[in-house]
Motif scaffolding. Structure first.
Motif, mmCIF file in Angstrom:
data_model
loop_
_atom_site.group_PDB
_atom_site.id
_atom_site.type_symbol
_atom_site.label_atom_id
_atom_site.label_comp_id
_atom_site.label_asym_id
_atom_site.label_seq_id
_atom_site.Cartn_x
_atom_site.Cartn_y
_atom_site.Cartn_z
ATOM 1 N N LEU A 1 12.170 4.857 -50.993
ATOM 2 C CA LEU A 1 13.683 4.216 -51.374
ATOM 3 C C LEU A 1 12.881 3.708 -52.132
ATOM 4 O O LEU A 1 13.692 3.586 -53.819
ATOM 5 C CB LEU A 1 14.340 3.981 -50.387
ATOM 6 N N ILE A 2 11.905 2.426 -52.398
ATOM 7 C CA ILE A 2 11.125 1.980 -52.456
ATOM 8 C C ILE A 2 10.306 1.715 -53.840
ATOM 9 O O ILE A 2 10.689 1.735 -55.075
ATOM 10 C CB ILE A 2 10.190 1.041 -52.199
ATOM 11 N N GLY A 3 10.169 3.437 -53.895
ATOM 12 C CA GLY A 3 9.942 4.036 -55.627
ATOM 13 C C GLY A 3 11.169 4.351 -56.269
ATOM 14 O O GLY A 3 10.315 3.858 -57.667
ATOM 15 N N TRP A 40 19.794 1.572 -61.503
ATOM 16 C CA TRP A 40 19.503 0.932 -60.219
ATOM 17 C C TRP A 40 19.991 1.783 -59.413
ATOM 18 O O TRP A 40 19.927 3.390 -59.725
ATOM 19 C CB TRP A 40 20.952 0.082 -60.202
ATOM 20 N N LEU A 41 19.574 1.581 -58.189
ATOM 21 C CA LEU A 41 19.539 2.448 -56.663
ATOM 22 C C LEU A 41 20.593 2.066 -55.872
ATOM 23 O O LEU A 41 19.725 0.926 -55.319
ATOM 24 C CB LEU A 41 18.566 3.013 -56.264
ATOM 25 N N ARG A 42 21.435 2.729 -55.213
ATOM 26 C CA ARG A 42 22.528 1.870 -54.696
ATOM 27 C C ARG A 42 22.558 2.632 -52.953
ATOM 28 O O ARG A 42 23.568 4.026 -53.535
ATOM 29 C CB ARG A 42 23.218 0.873 -54.853
ATOM 30 N N VAL A 85 20.161 3.808 -38.602
ATOM 31 C CA VAL A 85 18.928 3.838 -40.107
ATOM 32 C C VAL A 85 19.139 2.302 -40.354
ATOM 33 O O VAL A 85 18.004 2.095 -40.933
ATOM 34 C CB VAL A 85 19.716 4.970 -40.859
ATOM 35 N N MET A 86 19.778 1.817 -40.400
ATOM 36 C CA MET A 86 20.392 0.355 -41.045
ATOM 37 C C MET A 86 19.114 -0.419 -39.867
ATOM 38 O O MET A 86 18.552 -1.237 -41.138
ATOM 39 C CB MET A 86 21.411 -0.363 -41.455
ATOM 40 N N ARG A 87 18.741 -0.296 -38.958
ATOM 41 C CA ARG A 87 17.950 -0.833 -38.155
ATOM 42 C C ARG A 87 16.599 -1.170 -38.678
ATOM 43 O O ARG A 87 15.552 -1.761 -38.408
ATOM 44 C CB ARG A 87 17.695 -0.760 -36.412
ATOM 45 N N THR A 88 16.366 0.028 -39.233
ATOM 46 C CA THR A 88 14.961 0.446 -39.706
ATOM 47 C C THR A 88 14.373 -0.237 -41.077
ATOM 48 O O THR A 88 14.000 -0.633 -41.301
ATOM 49 C CB THR A 88 14.888 1.974 -39.538
ATOM 50 N N ILE A 89 15.394 -0.296 -41.831
ATOM 51 C CA ILE A 89 15.919 -0.353 -43.297
ATOM 52 C C ILE A 89 15.793 -2.047 -43.502
ATOM 53 O O ILE A 89 15.448 -2.869 -43.765
ATOM 54 C CB ILE A 89 17.389 -0.507 -44.059
ATOM 55 N N VAL A 115 15.381 -6.395 -51.086
ATOM 56 C CA VAL A 115 15.156 -6.187 -52.016
ATOM 57 C C VAL A 115 16.590 -4.549 -53.078
ATOM 58 O O VAL A 115 16.472 -4.608 -54.130
ATOM 59 C CB VAL A 115 13.817 -5.583 -52.168
ATOM 60 N N ILE A 116 16.373 -4.152 -51.976
ATOM 61 C CA ILE A 116 17.554 -3.302 -52.634
ATOM 62 C C ILE A 116 19.526 -3.492 -52.407
ATOM 63 O O ILE A 116 19.346 -3.209 -51.071
ATOM 64 C CB ILE A 116 16.932 -1.288 -52.375
ATOM 65 N N ASP A 117 19.722 -2.791 -53.268
ATOM 66 C CA ASP A 117 20.984 -3.384 -52.874
ATOM 67 C C ASP A 117 21.806 -2.112 -52.011
ATOM 68 O O ASP A 117 22.210 -1.398 -52.526
ATOM 69 C CB ASP A 117 22.206 -3.403 -54.162
ATOM 70 N N CYS A 118 21.801 -2.407 -50.811
ATOM 71 C CA CYS A 118 23.086 -1.469 -50.073
ATOM 72 C C CYS A 118 24.185 -2.130 -49.679
ATOM 73 O O CYS A 118 25.186 -2.575 -49.992
ATOM 74 C CB CYS A 118 22.036 -1.924 -48.311
#
Length: 125
Positions: A77-79, A90-92, A100-104, A112-115
């Motif tokens: 996701l970062i790459g 952009w990536l959303r 999974v959000m806990r990990t993020i 950094v990434i617009d979730c």
């Protein structure tokens, strides 16, 4: 569907696989993921996120059926975020399950990434 039968998405998650369905909405590529994102399935996601040659690539990743993501997924996701941003796009990620959000959140990717909470929110430009 009788009791005990699974849909393809449910089977993918239980088998440690990842399926990707690609659609488009108003010029935005929407990737609907189902299953697990780890070092075994990372190439599938990496290929789906490749937008090289696309001007102003915009990608929404619907993650509501992703049951697990490890550091491989974070790195992908970062790459992708970096590549898409450099290309003027952009990536959303959207509709991310709490586990999974806990990990993020733990690694700070959401800063950094617009979730987005929902797919509809992510599609608003």
């Amino acid at each position: 569907m009788s009791e005990g039968e699974m849909t393809g998405a449910e089977h993918a998650g239980q088998a440690g696989q990842l399926t990707v369905e690609t659609t488009a909405t108003d010029g935005i590529r929407v990737l609907s993921l189902a299953g697990e994102i780890d070092h075994h399935t990372g190439d599938t996601l990496r290929q789906a996120l490749d937008a090289s040659g696309t001007p102003r690539p915009r990608i929404v990743v619907d993650m509501h059926q992703v049951t697990f993501m490890d550091s491989s997924g974070i790195n992908i996701l970062i790459g992708a975020h970096r590549s898409l941003s450099e290309a003027g796009g952009w990536l959303r990620p959207a509709a991310i399950r709490e586990s999974v959000m806990r990990t993020i959140s733990l690694v700070g990717i959401d800063t950094v990434i617009d979730c987005h909470e929902t797919l509809q929110q992510a599609l608003i430009d």
